[in-house]
Design an enzyme around this catalytic site. Structure first.
Site, PDB file in Angstrom:
ATOM      1  N   TYR A 219       9.005   0.343  -7.927  1.00  0.00           N
ATOM      2  CA  TYR A 219       9.169  -0.989  -7.762  1.00  0.00           C
ATOM      3  C   TYR A 219      10.302  -1.766  -8.702  1.00  0.00           C
ATOM      4  O   TYR A 219      11.328  -2.027  -7.836  1.00  0.00           O
ATOM      5  CB  TYR A 219       7.802  -1.937  -7.837  1.00  0.00           C
ATOM      6  CG  TYR A 219       7.925  -3.396  -7.510  1.00  0.00           C
ATOM      7  CD1 TYR A 219       7.915  -3.891  -6.128  1.00  0.00           C
ATOM      8  CD2 TYR A 219       8.110  -4.427  -8.615  1.00  0.00           C
ATOM      9  CE1 TYR A 219       8.144  -5.150  -5.853  1.00  0.00           C
ATOM     10  CE2 TYR A 219       8.071  -5.671  -7.997  1.00  0.00           C
ATOM     11  CZ  TYR A 219       8.147  -6.206  -6.723  1.00  0.00           C
ATOM     12  OH  TYR A 219       8.136  -7.454  -6.462  1.00  0.00           O
TER      13      TYR A 219
ATOM     14  N   GLN B 233      -1.293 -11.215 -22.624  1.00  0.00           N
ATOM     15  CA  GLN B 233      -0.187 -11.475 -21.864  1.00  0.00           C
ATOM     16  C   GLN B 233       0.080 -12.621 -21.280  1.00  0.00           C
ATOM     17  O   GLN B 233      -0.841 -13.263 -20.718  1.00  0.00           O
ATOM     18  CB  GLN B 233      -0.179 -10.038 -21.139  1.00  0.00           C
ATOM     19  CG  GLN B 233      -0.974 -10.034 -19.845  1.00  0.00           C
ATOM     20  CD  GLN B 233      -2.306  -9.750 -20.056  1.00  0.00           C
ATOM     21  OE1 GLN B 233      -2.989  -9.574 -20.977  1.00  0.00           O
ATOM     22  NE2 GLN B 233      -2.699  -8.899 -19.047  1.00  0.00           N
TER      23      GLN B 233
ATOM     24  N   ARG C   6      -3.300  -9.444  -7.168  1.00  0.00           N
ATOM     25  CA  ARG C   6      -2.634 -10.131  -7.901  1.00  0.00           C
ATOM     26  C   ARG C   6      -3.564 -11.293  -8.611  1.00  0.00           C
ATOM     27  O   ARG C   6      -4.630 -11.423  -8.183  1.00  0.00           O
ATOM     28  CB  ARG C   6      -1.342 -10.877  -7.296  1.00  0.00           C
ATOM     29  CG  ARG C   6      -0.113  -9.870  -7.117  1.00  0.00           C
ATOM     30  CD  ARG C   6       1.152 -10.486  -6.488  1.00  0.00           C
ATOM     31  NE  ARG C   6       1.079 -10.772  -5.084  1.00  0.00           N
ATOM     32  CZ  ARG C   6       1.849 -10.888  -4.240  1.00  0.00           C
ATOM     33  NH1 ARG C   6       3.028 -11.089  -4.670  1.00  0.00           N
ATOM     34  NH2 ARG C   6       1.575 -10.926  -2.855  1.00  0.00           N
TER      35      ARG C   6
ATOM     36  N   PRO D 232       3.751  -5.918 -18.452  1.00  0.00           N
ATOM     37  CA  PRO D 232       4.709  -6.836 -19.423  1.00  0.00           C
ATOM     38  C   PRO D 232       3.980  -7.372 -20.191  1.00  0.00           C
ATOM     39  O   PRO D 232       3.029  -8.170 -19.672  1.00  0.00           O
ATOM     40  CB  PRO D 232       5.726  -7.386 -18.400  1.00  0.00           C
ATOM     41  CG  PRO D 232       5.620  -6.679 -17.311  1.00  0.00           C
ATOM     42  CD  PRO D 232       4.432  -6.118 -17.053  1.00  0.00           C
TER      43      PRO D 232
HETATM   44  P1  NAD Z   1       3.794  -9.394   0.774  1.00  0.00           P
HETATM   45  O1  NAD Z   1       3.079  -8.177   0.213  1.00  0.00           O
HETATM   46  O2  NAD Z   1       2.760 -10.504   0.881  1.00  0.00           O
HETATM   47  O3  NAD Z   1       4.911  -9.350   1.649  1.00  0.00           O
HETATM   48  C1  NAD Z   1       5.704  -8.178   2.050  1.00  0.00           C
HETATM   49  C2  NAD Z   1       5.900  -8.190   3.324  1.00  0.00           C
HETATM   50  O4  NAD Z   1       6.811  -7.049   3.498  1.00  0.00           O
HETATM   51  C3  NAD Z   1       4.757  -7.692   4.282  1.00  0.00           C
HETATM   52  O5  NAD Z   1       4.463  -8.478   5.310  1.00  0.00           O
HETATM   53  C4  NAD Z   1       4.592  -6.192   4.305  1.00  0.00           C
HETATM   54  O6  NAD Z   1       4.062  -6.150   5.591  1.00  0.00           O
HETATM   55  C5  NAD Z   1       6.312  -6.356   4.583  1.00  0.00           C
HETATM   56  N1  NAD Z   1       6.721  -4.662   4.486  1.00  0.00           N
HETATM   57  C6  NAD Z   1       6.394  -3.957   3.451  1.00  0.00           C
HETATM   58  N2  NAD Z   1       7.122  -2.682   3.636  1.00  0.00           N
HETATM   59  C7  NAD Z   1       7.911  -2.824   4.758  1.00  0.00           C
HETATM   60  C8  NAD Z   1       8.685  -1.936   5.610  1.00  0.00           C
HETATM   61  N3  NAD Z   1       8.824  -0.817   4.812  1.00  0.00           N
HETATM   62  N4  NAD Z   1       9.277  -2.610   6.757  1.00  0.00           N
HETATM   63  C9  NAD Z   1       9.049  -3.658   7.009  1.00  0.00           C
HETATM   64  N5  NAD Z   1       8.135  -4.641   6.361  1.00  0.00           N
HETATM   65  C10 NAD Z   1       7.758  -4.188   5.383  1.00  0.00           C
HETATM   66  O7  NAD Z   1       4.546  -9.862  -0.726  1.00  0.00           O
HETATM   67  P2  NAD Z   1       5.018 -11.266  -0.967  1.00  0.00           P
HETATM   68  O8  NAD Z   1       4.577 -11.913  -2.280  1.00  0.00           O
HETATM   69  O9  NAD Z   1       5.299 -12.262   0.142  1.00  0.00           O
HETATM   70  O10 NAD Z   1       6.642 -10.769  -1.579  1.00  0.00           O
HETATM   71  C11 NAD Z   1       7.607 -10.915  -0.671  1.00  0.00           C
HETATM   72  C12 NAD Z   1       9.087 -10.523  -1.514  1.00  0.00           C
HETATM   73  O11 NAD Z   1       9.244 -11.242  -2.656  1.00  0.00           O
HETATM   74  C13 NAD Z   1       8.942  -8.874  -1.614  1.00  0.00           C
HETATM   75  O12 NAD Z   1      10.239  -8.418  -1.685  1.00  0.00           O
HETATM   76  C14 NAD Z   1       8.702  -9.011  -3.215  1.00  0.00           C
HETATM   77  O13 NAD Z   1       9.046  -8.013  -3.954  1.00  0.00           O
HETATM   78  C15 NAD Z   1       9.347 -10.392  -3.807  1.00  0.00           C
HETATM   79  N6  NAD Z   1       8.751 -11.049  -5.022  1.00  0.00           N
HETATM   80  C16 NAD Z   1       7.609 -11.602  -4.731  1.00  0.00           C
HETATM   81  C17 NAD Z   1       6.930 -12.228  -6.000  1.00  0.00           C
HETATM   82  C18 NAD Z   1       5.579 -12.847  -5.800  1.00  0.00           C
HETATM   83  O14 NAD Z   1       5.024 -13.348  -6.930  1.00  0.00           O
HETATM   84  N7  NAD Z   1       5.035 -13.130  -4.676  1.00  0.00           N
HETATM   85  C19 NAD Z   1       7.672 -11.874  -6.999  1.00  0.00           C
HETATM   86  C20 NAD Z   1       8.624 -11.454  -7.201  1.00  0.00           C
HETATM   87  C21 NAD Z   1       9.437 -10.788  -6.099  1.00  0.00           C
HETATM   88  N1  UDP Z   2      -4.410  -8.958 -14.113  1.00  0.00           N
HETATM   89  C1  UDP Z   2      -5.660  -9.207 -14.851  1.00  0.00           C
HETATM   90  N2  UDP Z   2      -6.726  -9.127 -13.896  1.00  0.00           N
HETATM   91  C2  UDP Z   2      -6.611  -8.990 -12.399  1.00  0.00           C
HETATM   92  C3  UDP Z   2      -5.214  -8.828 -11.914  1.00  0.00           C
HETATM   93  C4  UDP Z   2      -4.025  -8.806 -12.914  1.00  0.00           C
HETATM   94  O1  UDP Z   2      -5.693  -9.342 -15.925  1.00  0.00           O
HETATM   95  O2  UDP Z   2      -7.774  -8.960 -11.769  1.00  0.00           O
HETATM   96  C5  UDP Z   2      -2.920  -9.262 -15.109  1.00  0.00           C
HETATM   97  C6  UDP Z   2      -2.190  -8.108 -15.168  1.00  0.00           C
HETATM   98  O3  UDP Z   2      -2.592  -7.002 -15.806  1.00  0.00           O
HETATM   99  C7  UDP Z   2      -0.986  -8.660 -15.566  1.00  0.00           C
HETATM  100  C8  UDP Z   2      -0.937 -10.183 -14.905  1.00  0.00           C
HETATM  101  O4  UDP Z   2      -2.615 -10.300 -14.751  1.00  0.00           O
HETATM  102  O5  UDP Z   2      -0.808  -8.586 -16.845  1.00  0.00           O
HETATM  103  C9  UDP Z   2      -0.344 -10.489 -13.732  1.00  0.00           C
HETATM  104  O6  UDP Z   2      -0.536  -9.450 -13.010  1.00  0.00           O
HETATM  105  P1  UDP Z   2      -0.331  -9.590 -11.587  1.00  0.00           P
HETATM  106  O7  UDP Z   2      -0.567  -8.214 -10.788  1.00  0.00           O
HETATM  107  O8  UDP Z   2      -0.630 -10.659 -10.744  1.00  0.00           O
HETATM  108  O9  UDP Z   2       1.670  -9.650 -11.346  1.00  0.00           O
HETATM  109  P2  UDP Z   2       2.624  -8.814 -12.315  1.00  0.00           P
HETATM  110  O10 UDP Z   2       2.060  -7.880 -13.447  1.00  0.00           O
HETATM  111  O11 UDP Z   2       3.456  -8.125 -11.362  1.00  0.00           O
HETATM  112  O12 UDP Z   2       3.536  -9.955 -12.975  1.00  0.00           O
END
Ligand code: NAD
Ligand code: UDP
Length: 312
Positions: A145, A209, A186, A274
């Site tokens: 990722y 963290q 998450r 992280p």
């Molecule tokens: P999500 O998993 O809910 O949404 C991702 C969407 O992409 C889903 O609807 C999934 O079906 C679709 N998808 C996955 N692989 C695909 C493919 N090969 N072809 C077509 N569609 C595909 O996640 P989200 O939280 O809505 O995240 C959306 C974007 O924002 C992602 O690119 C993610 O990396 C980025 N992002 C989100 C967060 C967050 O905290 N939510 C943080 C950083 C970056």
């Molecule tokens: N985490 C946790 N319990 C859970 C899910 C996540 O303690 O049930 C922790 C995870 O290890 C990380 C933080 O929460 O330190 C955020 O995790 P998340 O998967 O939401 O996002 P990311 O690590 O990608 O920021």
């Protein structure tokens, strides 16, 4: 007049909120998604709208569409989902970016990449400004990722330099809110669902963290402002809420707000998790006149209300 806008990943958590916002503003929206982590329920209310189309398609395959703007969000975002098939995650991130950039180049559309704070890895600089180049493991379980998103950013900059493609790079920090999938894994959704079901709350590691949590409405506002910002501002631009909380504090807040009787249980910390994360948002303030308006306290109330309505 509205624009023709493609949202890849439009049936996911952020994508579906974005589709709502773009439709409300009078645009013609194409939502493209392979429904890997997204869900038709997120967009069901839009399916009958003449200005909304859903296309089931995988971004790793090319597609030909005529649009003015592309928001490239397609990619699983939760560690359990992006680690399920890491090779596919890489393909989605990198081949997906190439295909969408090819489309944008051909039709001269402006394209925004949903990049991530994960490009900073396990940061040695805290908080993280856009100038920080990151500390990412190329070999770990998060690498598919993190490195996929880094490679996608590189492709965006190369299309911009070689072809003059109008790009916007948005680095999204942890975002939460209604329509997160309850089994998404998450931290915010896990803790709320566990609390509402009266299950133990699973803290990975000792809970010291930190993360910074942005409410989805603030995030979408920043995303739309970035897309429509002046052409010579291409980013990268951090969008997130600088409020920083330990995971243990988050768990305690969720227990307090839900009034549940769940216990905290401690589980092993996943590798490469992280230790700290907090955005510097001076660029967004300066270039987009944007800053978050919804503190964690208020955003959690709205999110808990949503999960109460869907958990039977
Ligand atoms: P999500 O998993 O809910 O949404 C991702 C969407 O992409 C889903 O609807 C999934 O079906 C679709 N998808 C996955 N692989 C695909 C493919 N090969 N072809 C077509 N569609 C595909 O996640 P989200 O939280 O809505 O995240 C959306 C974007 O924002 C992602 O690119 C993610 O990396 C980025 N992002 C989100 C967060 C967050 O905290 N939510 C943080 C950083 C970056
Ligand atoms: N985490 C946790 N319990 C859970 C899910 C996540 O303690 O049930 C922790 C995870 O290890 C990380 C933080 O929460 O330190 C955020 O995790 P998340 O998967 O939401 O996002 P990311 O690590 O990608 O920021």
């Amino acid at each position: 007049m509205g624009k023709r806008i493609l949202v890849t990943g439009g049936a996911g958590f952020l994508g579906s909120h974005l589709c709502d916002r773009l439709i409300d503003e009078g645009n013609d929206v194409i939502c493209l998604d392979n429904l890997f982590t997204g869900n038709k329920d997120n967009i069901r209310h839009l399916l009958g709208n003449d200005y909304f189309e859903f296309i089931r398609h995988d971004v790793t395959e090319p597609i030909f569409l005529e649009v003015d703007q592309v928001y490239n969000l397609a990619c699983p975002a939760s560690p359990i989902h992006y680690q399920y098939n890491p090779i596919k995650t890489w393909k989605t991130s990198v081949l997906g970016a190439m295909n969408m950039l090819g489309l944008a180049k051909r039709v001269k559309a402006r394209i925004l990449q949903a990049s991530t704070s994960e490009v900073y890895g396990d940061p040695e600089v805290h908080p993280q400004p856009e100038t920080y180049r990151g500390c990412v493991n190329t070999m770990g379980i998060r690498s598919c990722y993190d490195e996929g998103k880094r490679a996608a950013e590189t492709l965006f900059y190369d299309y911009h330099r070689m072809h003059g493609t109008e790009i916007k790079i948005m680095r999204i920090f942890n975002t939460y809110g209604p329509k997160m999938h309850p089994a998404d894994g998450r931290v915010v959704s896990n803790f709320i669902v566990q609390a509402l079901k009266g299950e133990d709350i699973t803290i990975y590691g000792d809970g010291s963290q930190t993360r910074s949590f942005c409410y989805v409405d603030d995030l979408i506002e920043g995303m739309v402002r970035l897309m429509n910002s002046r052409a010579d501002f291409i980013g990268p631009c951090n969008i997130g809420n600088p409020g920083e909380f330990t995971i243990k504090q988050l768990a305690e807040l969720v227990i307090e707000k839900t009034g549940c009787k769940s216990k905290l249980v401690y589980m092993p910390l996943p590798s490469d998790d992280p230790l700290q994360r907090k955005p510097v948002i001076e660029t967004a303030k300066r270039e987009l006149d944007w800053e978050p308006t919804i503190p964690l306290d208020k955003g959690l109330d709205k999110t808990i209300e949503y999960f109460r309505s869907i958990i039977k």
